[in-house]
Design a protein around this motif. Sequence first.
Motif, PDB file in Angstrom:
ATOM      1  N   ASP A 122      -3.393  13.673 -13.151  1.00  0.00           N
ATOM      2  CA  ASP A 122      -3.832  12.852 -14.453  1.00  0.00           C
ATOM      3  C   ASP A 122      -5.593  12.368 -13.282  1.00  0.00           C
ATOM      4  O   ASP A 122      -5.053  11.268 -12.959  1.00  0.00           O
ATOM      5  N   PRO A 123      -7.123  12.620 -14.529  1.00  0.00           N
ATOM      6  CA  PRO A 123      -7.783  12.499 -13.275  1.00  0.00           C
ATOM      7  C   PRO A 123      -8.270  10.807 -14.011  1.00  0.00           C
ATOM      8  O   PRO A 123      -8.997  10.073 -13.029  1.00  0.00           O
ATOM      9  N   ARG A 124      -7.881  10.501 -14.835  1.00  0.00           N
ATOM     10  CA  ARG A 124      -8.269   9.194 -15.111  1.00  0.00           C
ATOM     11  C   ARG A 124      -7.140   7.949 -14.490  1.00  0.00           C
ATOM     12  O   ARG A 124      -7.542   7.192 -13.620  1.00  0.00           O
ATOM     13  N   ASN A 125      -6.178   8.657 -14.305  1.00  0.00           N
ATOM     14  CA  ASN A 125      -5.138   7.730 -13.204  1.00  0.00           C
ATOM     15  C   ASN A 125      -5.009   7.827 -11.777  1.00  0.00           C
ATOM     16  O   ASN A 125      -5.184   6.920 -11.026  1.00  0.00           O
ATOM     17  N   LEU A 126      -6.227   8.884 -11.519  1.00  0.00           N
ATOM     18  CA  LEU A 126      -6.516   9.398 -10.321  1.00  0.00           C
ATOM     19  C   LEU A 126      -7.717   8.456  -9.851  1.00  0.00           C
ATOM     20  O   LEU A 126      -7.456   7.885  -8.120  1.00  0.00           O
ATOM     21  N   LEU A 127      -8.368   8.475 -11.097  1.00  0.00           N
ATOM     22  CA  LEU A 127      -9.515   7.752 -10.206  1.00  0.00           C
ATOM     23  C   LEU A 127      -9.149   5.838 -10.204  1.00  0.00           C
ATOM     24  O   LEU A 127      -9.548   5.224  -9.071  1.00  0.00           O
ATOM     25  N   SER A 128      -8.547   5.835 -10.417  1.00  0.00           N
ATOM     26  CA  SER A 128      -7.655   4.182 -10.674  1.00  0.00           C
ATOM     27  C   SER A 128      -7.239   3.852  -9.215  1.00  0.00           C
ATOM     28  O   SER A 128      -6.952   2.855  -8.124  1.00  0.00           O
ATOM     29  N   LEU A 165       1.104  -0.858   0.100  1.00  0.00           N
ATOM     30  CA  LEU A 165      -0.032  -0.075   0.113  1.00  0.00           C
ATOM     31  C   LEU A 165       1.184   0.663  -0.260  1.00  0.00           C
ATOM     32  O   LEU A 165       0.414   2.076  -1.079  1.00  0.00           O
ATOM     33  N   LEU A 166       1.860   1.144   0.515  1.00  0.00           N
ATOM     34  CA  LEU A 166       2.703   2.544   1.295  1.00  0.00           C
ATOM     35  C   LEU A 166       3.754   2.263  -0.426  1.00  0.00           C
ATOM     36  O   LEU A 166       4.300   4.044  -0.784  1.00  0.00           O
ATOM     37  N   GLY A 167       3.783   1.876  -0.871  1.00  0.00           N
ATOM     38  CA  GLY A 167       4.356   1.832  -1.880  1.00  0.00           C
ATOM     39  C   GLY A 167       3.749   2.229  -3.329  1.00  0.00           C
ATOM     40  O   GLY A 167       4.069   3.138  -3.616  1.00  0.00           O
ATOM     41  N   CYS A 168       2.675   1.757  -3.790  1.00  0.00           N
ATOM     42  CA  CYS A 168       2.196   2.673  -4.213  1.00  0.00           C
ATOM     43  C   CYS A 168       1.199   3.291  -3.803  1.00  0.00           C
ATOM     44  O   CYS A 168       1.478   4.204  -4.657  1.00  0.00           O
ATOM     45  N   ARG A 227       3.705   5.907  -2.183  1.00  0.00           N
ATOM     46  CA  ARG A 227       4.595   6.700  -2.663  1.00  0.00           C
ATOM     47  C   ARG A 227       4.240   6.851  -4.379  1.00  0.00           C
ATOM     48  O   ARG A 227       5.347   7.720  -5.171  1.00  0.00           O
ATOM     49  N   ALA A 228       4.173   5.982  -5.155  1.00  0.00           N
ATOM     50  CA  ALA A 228       4.793   6.308  -6.610  1.00  0.00           C
ATOM     51  C   ALA A 228       3.266   6.904  -7.421  1.00  0.00           C
ATOM     52  O   ALA A 228       3.443   7.399  -8.200  1.00  0.00           O
ATOM     53  N   PHE A 229       2.285   6.995  -6.436  1.00  0.00           N
ATOM     54  CA  PHE A 229       1.197   7.866  -7.186  1.00  0.00           C
ATOM     55  C   PHE A 229       1.376   9.594  -6.796  1.00  0.00           C
ATOM     56  O   PHE A 229       0.404   9.994  -7.444  1.00  0.00           O
ATOM     57  N   ASP A 230       2.083   9.554  -5.433  1.00  0.00           N
ATOM     58  CA  ASP A 230       1.507  10.271  -4.962  1.00  0.00           C
ATOM     59  C   ASP A 230       2.104  11.714  -5.819  1.00  0.00           C
ATOM     60  O   ASP A 230       2.634  12.357  -6.355  1.00  0.00           O
ATOM     61  N   ASP A 276      -2.660  11.686   5.228  1.00  0.00           N
ATOM     62  CA  ASP A 276      -1.649  13.254   4.112  1.00  0.00           C
ATOM     63  C   ASP A 276      -2.024  12.872   2.806  1.00  0.00           C
ATOM     64  O   ASP A 276      -2.053  14.281   2.578  1.00  0.00           O
ATOM     65  N   SER A 277      -1.600  12.125   2.197  1.00  0.00           N
ATOM     66  CA  SER A 277      -1.570  11.716   0.844  1.00  0.00           C
ATOM     67  C   SER A 277      -2.841  12.170   0.353  1.00  0.00           C
ATOM     68  O   SER A 277      -3.084  12.968  -0.737  1.00  0.00           O
ATOM     69  N   LEU A 278      -4.413  11.653   0.487  1.00  0.00           N
ATOM     70  CA  LEU A 278      -5.226  12.008   0.177  1.00  0.00           C
ATOM     71  C   LEU A 278      -5.707  13.363   0.766  1.00  0.00           C
ATOM     72  O   LEU A 278      -6.711  13.512  -0.202  1.00  0.00           O
ATOM     73  N   SER A 279      -4.927  13.673   1.746  1.00  0.00           N
ATOM     74  CA  SER A 279      -6.176  14.953   2.178  1.00  0.00           C
ATOM     75  C   SER A 279      -5.200  16.073   0.883  1.00  0.00           C
ATOM     76  O   SER A 279      -5.777  16.998   0.741  1.00  0.00           O
ATOM     77  N   TYR A 280      -4.362  15.736   0.554  1.00  0.00           N
ATOM     78  CA  TYR A 280      -3.576  16.902  -0.996  1.00  0.00           C
ATOM     79  C   TYR A 280      -4.621  17.068  -2.191  1.00  0.00           C
ATOM     80  O   TYR A 280      -4.507  17.917  -2.821  1.00  0.00           O
ATOM     81  N   TYR A 281      -5.687  16.218  -2.365  1.00  0.00           N
ATOM     82  CA  TYR A 281      -6.278  16.120  -3.030  1.00  0.00           C
ATOM     83  C   TYR A 281      -7.358  17.141  -2.356  1.00  0.00           C
ATOM     84  O   TYR A 281      -8.080  17.601  -3.381  1.00  0.00           O
ATOM     85  N   PHE A 282      -8.231  17.211  -1.693  1.00  0.00           N
ATOM     86  CA  PHE A 282      -9.299  17.868  -1.051  1.00  0.00           C
ATOM     87  C   PHE A 282      -9.014  19.693  -0.299  1.00  0.00           C
ATOM     88  O   PHE A 282      -7.416  20.210  -0.190  1.00  0.00           O
ATOM     89  N   PRO A 283      -9.672  20.582  -1.901  1.00  0.00           N
ATOM     90  CA  PRO A 283     -10.620  20.312  -2.347  1.00  0.00           C
ATOM     91  C   PRO A 283     -10.272  19.769  -3.432  1.00  0.00           C
ATOM     92  O   PRO A 283      -9.199  20.078  -3.864  1.00  0.00           O
ATOM     93  N   ILE A 284     -10.895  18.948  -4.445  1.00  0.00           N
ATOM     94  CA  ILE A 284     -10.955  18.742  -5.452  1.00  0.00           C
ATOM     95  C   ILE A 284     -11.448  20.197  -6.382  1.00  0.00           C
ATOM     96  O   ILE A 284     -12.178  20.502  -5.987  1.00  0.00           O
ATOM     97  N   SER A 285      -9.842  19.995  -7.095  1.00  0.00           N
ATOM     98  CA  SER A 285      -9.810  21.758  -8.263  1.00  0.00           C
ATOM     99  C   SER A 285     -10.102  21.360  -9.449  1.00  0.00           C
ATOM    100  O   SER A 285      -9.434  20.873  -9.985  1.00  0.00           O
ATOM    101  N   PHE A 286     -11.113  20.086 -10.157  1.00  0.00           N
ATOM    102  CA  PHE A 286     -10.691  20.314 -11.194  1.00  0.00           C
ATOM    103  C   PHE A 286     -12.357  20.314 -12.450  1.00  0.00           C
ATOM    104  O   PHE A 286     -12.984  19.794 -12.167  1.00  0.00           O
ATOM    105  N   THR A 287     -11.871  20.733 -13.668  1.00  0.00           N
ATOM    106  CA  THR A 287     -12.581  20.972 -14.515  1.00  0.00           C
ATOM    107  C   THR A 287     -12.485  20.269 -15.662  1.00  0.00           C
ATOM    108  O   THR A 287     -10.834  20.893 -16.135  1.00  0.00           O
TER     109      THR A 287
END
Length: 119
Positions: free
Chosen positions: A17-23, A5-8, A10-13, A52-63
């Motif tokens: 890209d919204p497609r990658n982010l959803l995955s 889990l921690l490897g994943c 850190r790899a995606f930190d 902490d890694s997840l909170s980076y994405y809040f608030p979602i700012s995507f158009t």
Amino acid sequence: AVRFLLGCLRAFDGEKDPRNLLSFLQLLRTLCARCEAVAAAGWSEAVGEVFDSLSYYFPISFTPPPGDSHGITRAHLLTSLIRTLRASPRFAPLALPFLFEHLSAPPLTDAADEEDDAD
């Protein structure tokens, strides 16, 4: 499981890209739920880093860009983020102060917020 889990994580930190982010969020949701279900060794210590890694994405700012053929919206990303945060009750003690801090800050206005308000 926690090391994977921690490897994943850190790899995606910082993924944008919204497609990658959803995955990525779906993968994290599954891994967090699994670590929680089996009380994986090291999970309690890893929760803070995952949050902490997840909170980076809040608030979602995507158009979505004009002519986007993928159909991913800010609502899709937000729903996926919330579902990932709900994968473990261990996120709750971290989420409450985080949300309080962010929800009591002055609001940010962007075009997407104005569109949501118009609906």
